[in-house]
Design an enzyme around this catalytic site. Structure first.
Site, PDB file in Angstrom:
ATOM      1  N   HIS A 337     -37.386  91.475  21.668  1.00 18.26           N
ATOM      2  CA  HIS A 337     -37.630  92.656  20.848  1.00 18.26           C
ATOM      3  C   HIS A 337     -37.253  93.891  21.661  1.00 18.26           C
ATOM      4  CE1 HIS A 337     -39.987  95.775  18.708  1.00 18.26           C
ATOM      5  NE2 HIS A 337     -39.779  95.015  17.646  1.00 18.26           N
ATOM      6  N   ASP A 395     -39.806  88.393  13.143  1.00 17.50           N
ATOM      7  CA  ASP A 395     -38.707  87.948  12.284  1.00 17.50           C
ATOM      8  C   ASP A 395     -38.388  86.472  12.478  1.00 17.50           C
ATOM      9  OD1 ASP A 395     -38.192  90.437  11.059  1.00 17.50           O
ATOM     10  OD2 ASP A 395     -37.109  91.118  12.824  1.00 17.50           O
TER      11      ASP A 395
END
Length: 458
Positions: A337, A395
């Site tokens: 991330h 995600d």
């Protein structure tokens, strides 16, 4: 020279003339990468250590993703996402323990800065339900007007068209912007679902439109409008509700929220600002990431024979990292991330619902594959990048959850927008009340100065 009329069939063609112009552009637009270092450009508005450049202050949301020592060095830490100073995970657990849905409570908190009382939350939900209706004939006249090739673009067109139905669209007083924000929070799931149903119809499938029900939560209404029989289980609704809570905000610096701040600082109307944020969210580097994870996993399912064998999984992931498999990008989507280092708190919360849903839907074999890809992928990436920590992005699992809920991939990013509109609205109101200045960073021009050359001398 008179303009030639372009025929309809040639309107979208890339002609030889365009290819020539593209070559001309490439010839005159190269910037030496060394210049970015020479001028100390903060590419992506990030410092060398990966932290974002500080461009503003907010009270809406905060990401705690690393520890900073006295000498400003950065070390990994477990991630925490705060909504108005409250760990967003407690919103999920607190509402779950009391048998209610959490998204509306999270939206209230983001907008107004405090947790609602029982009566306050009830009044807020009643107001949202009252607003959850589009203007008369809006579906026929706007959504069905042009073939909805992409749901995000169809939703943007709908949002911009709502400007025309607003009696006071350009008024940016906080009271009026709050009214507009609540209407958009209410209608974002309706826009998403109606755009999807119009898309299905354009592809030759049967059209069915269900009006949202005032007694249902945002998550329940989404599933109610999605399914032909309008039925869903409590676990399905709660899993979707948690997804909405965890996507409602992610700090003021994420790309779409920053876009919202930038556009809002110009003094423009609410519909334009939200449409701009939607444009950002649509990008595969932002809101479209979970669809990429799903495509990657489908590819892995085909090429890895034994999903339970970590060695087989690792061999194929190595090929992906060497740009020899899947899309040859060298990426394992959903791992890592831009901000979170050791863990993404949203993923940690979501993981429980992934397991429960997989059990309810009989998808344990696929869950095992996801878990193997997560474990082996993180191990390989950390070894290659010489890092001792890497987070699993929300995600990575959200697409799997949406698939188990029966959502088509084209609805994944619109669902993200259904959640994030609450955060965008809170940040827009904050920018209007606290900003005061047009956001305008500086770009250094590295083009040499030169004289104009007359046409006959070129």
């Amino acid at each position: 020279m008179p303009w030639k009329v372009v025929t309809e069939n040639a309107y979208c063609e890339i002609t030889p003339a365009i290819r020539g112009l593209k070559q001309q552009w490439e010839k005159n637009n190269y910037i030496n990468p060394q210049l970015y270092r020479d001028y100390d450009v903060k590419r992506g508005l990030r410092n060398e250590d990966g932290r974002g450049v500080l461009t503003g202050l907010t009270r809406v949301a905060e990401i705690e993703a690393y520890k900073v020592s006295g000498n400003e060095s950065v070390s990994p830490a477990d991630g925490i996402l705060y909504y108005r100073g409250i760990d967003c995970r407690t919103l999920v657990t607190g509402s779950e323990q009391r048998g209610r849905f959490a998204f509306e409570e999270a939206a209230y908190l983001l907008l107004f800065g405090s947790l609602p009382t029982r009566q306050g939350l009830n009044d807020f939900c009643v107001q949202l339900a009252a607003y959850r209706t589009l203007p008369k004939n809006f579906f026929k006249d706007v959504i069905m007007k042009a073939p909805p090739r992409d749901l995000m673009n169809t939703m943007q067109r709908g949002i911009l068209t709502l400007f025309c139905y607003d009696d006071d669209p350009n008024n940016i007083s906080l009271e009026n912007v709050l009214r507009q924000s609540l209407q958009l929070i209410s209608n974002m799931p309706v826009l998403a679902m109606y755009a999807y149903q119009a898309r299905r119809y354009s592809l030759g499938e049967s059209l069915f439109i269900h009006a949202p029900q005032p007694e249902l939560s945002t998550a329940e209404n989404f599933l109610y409008m999605l399914r032909e029989d309008c039925k869903f289980t409590d676990l399905e609704a709660r899993a979707l509700d948690v997804a909405l809570v965890l996507h409602a905000d992610n700090g003021g610096g994420n790309n779409s929220t920053f876009t919202n701040h930038v556009v809002t600082s110009s003094g423009t109307d609410t519909y334009s600002a939200i449409a701009a944020a939607m444009s950002s969210l649509k990008g595969p580097r932002h809101g479209g990431a979970n669809s990429k994870v799903m495509q990657m996993m489908e590819d892995i399912k085909v090429h890895v024979k034994d999903w339970n064998d970590p060695d087989q999984v690792a061999i194929y992931l190595d090929k992906m990292l060497d740009k020899q498999a899947f899309d040859n990008s060298g990426l394992i989507y959903g791992l890592g991330h831009a901000v979170y280092t050791r863990s993404d708190p949203r993923c940690e919360v979501f993981r429980e619902y992934v397991v429960e849903l997989a059990e309810e839907k009989g998808r344990g074999a696929e869950l095992a594959l996801y878990q193997n890809v997560e474990a082996e992928g993180k191990r390989l990436l950390m070894a290659r990048r010489h890092k001792d920590a890497l987070s699993t992005n929300i995600d990575f699992y959200s697409g799997f959850v949406y698939e188990m809920l029966g959502l088509p991939q084209e609805l994944y990013t619109p669902l993200f927008a259904v959640a994030r509109i609450s955060g965008w609205s809170a940040h827009r109101m904050e920018e209007l009340s606290e900003g005061g200045k047009l956001i305008r960073p500086r770009y250094e021009c590295v083009e040499a100065h030169r004289e104009y050359v007359p046409m006959e001398q070129r």
